[in-house]
Design a protein around this motif. Structure first.
Motif, short mmCIF file in Angstrom:
data_model
loop_
_atom_site.label_atom_id
_atom_site.label_comp_id
_atom_site.label_asym_id
_atom_site.label_seq_id
_atom_site.Cartn_x
_atom_site.Cartn_y
_atom_site.Cartn_z
N VAL A 329 0.84 -1.21 0.00
CA VAL A 329 0.00 0.00 0.00
C VAL A 329 0.87 1.25 0.00
CG1 VAL A 329 -1.60 1.37 1.40
CG2 VAL A 329 -1.99 -1.09 1.09
N HIS A 330 1.87 1.30 0.87
CA HIS A 330 2.70 2.50 1.01
C HIS A 330 3.48 2.79 -0.27
CE1 HIS A 330 4.87 5.65 3.08
NE2 HIS A 330 6.02 5.10 2.67
N LYS A 331 3.91 1.74 -0.95
CA LYS A 331 4.67 1.92 -2.19
C LYS A 331 3.85 2.67 -3.24
CE LYS A 331 7.56 -0.65 -5.45
NZ LYS A 331 8.08 -1.99 -5.83
N ILE A 332 2.54 2.46 -3.21
CA ILE A 332 1.66 3.13 -4.17
C ILE A 332 1.19 4.47 -3.64
CG2 ILE A 332 -0.53 2.95 -5.43
CD1 ILE A 332 -0.22 -0.14 -5.11
N ILE A 333 0.68 4.48 -2.42
CA ILE A 333 0.07 5.69 -1.88
C ILE A 333 1.12 6.76 -1.58
CG2 ILE A 333 0.07 5.40 0.65
CD1 ILE A 333 -3.03 6.04 -1.56
N GLY A 334 2.37 6.32 -1.38
CA GLY A 334 3.43 7.28 -1.08
C GLY A 334 4.15 7.80 -2.30
N ALA A 335 3.74 7.41 -3.48
CA ALA A 335 4.40 7.84 -4.72
C ALA A 335 3.33 8.30 -5.71
CB ALA A 335 5.23 6.70 -5.30
N ASP A 336 3.16 9.61 -5.82
CA ASP A 336 2.08 10.15 -6.65
C ASP A 336 2.19 9.70 -8.11
OD1 ASP A 336 0.99 11.43 -4.49
OD2 ASP A 336 1.87 13.39 -4.93
N ALA A 337 3.41 9.68 -8.64
CA ALA A 337 3.58 9.30 -10.05
C ALA A 337 3.15 7.86 -10.28
CB ALA A 337 5.03 9.50 -10.47
N ALA A 338 3.53 6.97 -9.36
CA ALA A 338 3.16 5.55 -9.50
C ALA A 338 1.65 5.39 -9.39
CB ALA A 338 3.86 4.72 -8.43
N ARG A 339 1.06 6.12 -8.46
CA ARG A 339 -0.40 6.00 -8.29
C ARG A 339 -1.14 6.51 -9.52
NH1 ARG A 339 -4.03 9.15 -4.62
NH2 ARG A 339 -2.16 10.07 -3.73
N ARG A 340 -0.67 7.63 -10.07
CA ARG A 340 -1.32 8.17 -11.27
C ARG A 340 -1.19 7.20 -12.45
NH1 ARG A 340 0.82 13.19 -9.52
NH2 ARG A 340 2.63 12.91 -10.88
N SER A 341 -0.02 6.58 -12.57
CA SER A 341 0.19 5.62 -13.66
C SER A 341 -0.74 4.42 -13.52
CB SER A 341 1.65 5.16 -13.65
OG SER A 341 1.86 4.16 -14.64
N MET A 342 -0.88 3.92 -12.29
CA MET A 342 -1.78 2.79 -12.06
C MET A 342 -3.23 3.20 -12.29
SD MET A 342 -0.15 0.87 -8.73
CE MET A 342 -1.33 -0.49 -8.82
N SER A 343 -3.58 4.40 -11.89
CA SER A 343 -4.94 4.89 -12.09
C SER A 343 -5.27 4.99 -13.57
CB SER A 343 -5.11 6.25 -11.41
OG SER A 343 -6.41 6.76 -11.61
N ASP A 344 -4.33 5.51 -14.35
CA ASP A 344 -4.54 5.62 -15.80
C ASP A 344 -4.70 4.23 -16.43
OD1 ASP A 344 -4.34 8.37 -15.64
OD2 ASP A 344 -2.24 8.43 -16.28
N ALA A 345 -3.87 3.29 -15.98
CA ALA A 345 -3.96 1.92 -16.51
C ALA A 345 -5.29 1.29 -16.14
CB ALA A 345 -2.80 1.08 -15.98
N SER A 346 -5.72 1.50 -14.90
CA SER A 346 -7.01 0.97 -14.46
C SER A 346 -8.14 1.54 -15.30
CB SER A 346 -7.22 1.31 -12.98
OG SER A 346 -8.47 0.85 -12.52
N ARG A 347 -8.09 2.85 -15.53
CA ARG A 347 -9.16 3.50 -16.30
C ARG A 347 -9.20 3.00 -17.74
NH1 ARG A 347 -8.07 7.96 -14.60
NH2 ARG A 347 -9.66 8.17 -12.97
N ARG A 348 -8.03 2.71 -18.31
CA ARG A 348 -8.00 2.19 -19.68
C ARG A 348 -8.70 0.84 -19.78
NH1 ARG A 348 -2.67 4.30 -19.65
NH2 ARG A 348 -1.80 2.23 -19.18
#
Length: 371
Positions: A329-348
């Motif tokens: 959780v921390h690896k994602i929530i603590g890194a805005d760029a990683a979270r945005r990338s995952m969010s974009d992938a999820s949305r696709r």
């Protein structure tokens, strides 16, 4: 249009059918529905709450091992087909849709024998036993995951529609989600949930990671334990922490899940197909912990689909601990760029128009019916 819906056993089979009904209602106000479910299934409770007419047949699933119970199941299937034919003749549907679960077997099979157009919807990356059987009789098979069409080699017509639950969450209000949780609007929310009934393994990990979540980093953690595990989980967390920090919210169940999902920044969850449809429609990054106790390990197959596209991190239950979960959780929530990338992938991956695609296919089948 007159439509018979069938699906049962779990919410993952029931809610997609309800989503199709709601979409058809929005397009055609005078639509008429009949939901045929099992007497003992969850649908017998949930469907009437959705104000959909409901009738029941008596059906059970096959056991994997040879058993006299399977002989009884065959007899129930044949009786279920007979009962379904009677209901179908009385209701006179234009089309029948099955969304999974044992109850779909006799209903969709009966419809095919009566010459009524049929569609089955498969939520998972690996098809269930009932849908594999029905694919030989249904006019159309709709799949939730792109690329899984070859799983039905004997089907007449296979189309990729996504899961209709994706459409349902698109109208959810995030402000209401924040308000229902008592969390300030715009906060970062990590939602940890083990499915509608909860999951003991995830609850254990939640208890173990509780000391890490109240360190004032502005993140709100929402633990949804399931009704059966609520008291013991809350007690264990209190014993570990002494008192609950303002950033930790422990709930037995969430009744307005679409609204809560709409305000969620990261979700930790099992990998049920309907839930994955919802989170990809909203573009939510995820840490997925597939249930190992499902047929053909289909939840891991579901989760790996998201992982391959960069939308999720998969943590197997055998590797689950409080430390491992918090680290993921921390690896994602603590890194805005990683979270945005995952969010974009999820949305696709999200198929937000899924319900309308299913309804369009139902209309096509109904229009081509030979009367």
């Amino acid at each position: 249009m007159r439509i018979v819906l069938s699906g049962g056993g779990t919410g993952g089979h029931i809610y997609p059918a309800v989503a199709v009904a709601r979409q058809l209602e929005s397009e055609e106000e005078k639509s008429v529905f009949l939901y045929i479910g099992g007497k003992r299934g969850l649908e017998s409770k949930l469907v009437p709450q959705e104000n959909l007419p409901f009738k029941a047949i008596d059906i059970t699933g096959f056991r994997r091992k040879l058993s006299m119970d399977n002989v009884k199941t065959v007899m129930r299937f044949l009786k279920g087909v007979k009962a379904s034919k009677a209901m179908l003749r009385e209701f006179k549907p234009d089309v029948v849709i099955g969304t999974g679960g044992y109850v779909c077997g006799p209903v969709v099979y009966a419809a095919s024998r009566l010459g009524i157009p049929t569609l089955i919807h498969e939520q998972n990356a690996i098809p269930g036993l009932t849908n594999r059987f029905l694919s030989r009789y249904a006019d159309t098979v709709a799949v939730s995951f792109e690329g899984t069409e070859p799983a039905f080699p004997g089907a007449k017509n296979v189309i990729y529609t996504g899961n209709p639950r994706a459409t349902t969450v698109m109208t959810a209000n995030p402000q209401r989600g924040f308000a229902s949780l008592g969390i300030p609007e715009g906060s970062t929310v990590v939602l940890v949930v083990g499915g509608s009934g909860g999951a003991r393994a995830i609850n254990r990990a939640m208890i173990e990671m509780a000391p890490f979540v109240g360190k004032g980093n502005g993140v709100h953690y929402v633990y949804v334990t399931g009704e059966a595990y609520f008291e013991e989980t809350r007690k264990a967390v209190r014993e570990k922490l002494g008192s609950l920090p303002n950033s930790l919210h422990i709930l037995p169940y969430i009744h307005n899940m679409p609204e809560v999902l709409a305000c969620t920044s990261l979700i930790v969850n099992r990998a049920g197909a309907s839930f994955l449809a919802e989170i990809t429609a909203l573009g939510i990054p995820s840490v997925l912990i597939p249930s190992p106790n499902v047929t053909n390990n289909h939840q891991e197959a579901n989760a790996r689909q998201l992982e391959r596209e960069g939308a999720a991190v998969v943590l197997l239950e055998k590797d689950l601990s409080g430390d491992a979960l918090f680290a993921a959780v921390h690896k994602i929530i603590g890194a805005d760029a990683a979270r945005r990338s995952m969010s974009d992938a999820s949305r696709r991956l999200g198929k937000r128009d899924s319900a309308s695609l299913v309804v369009a296919e139902l209309r096509r089948l109904a229009a081509g019916r030979k009367r």
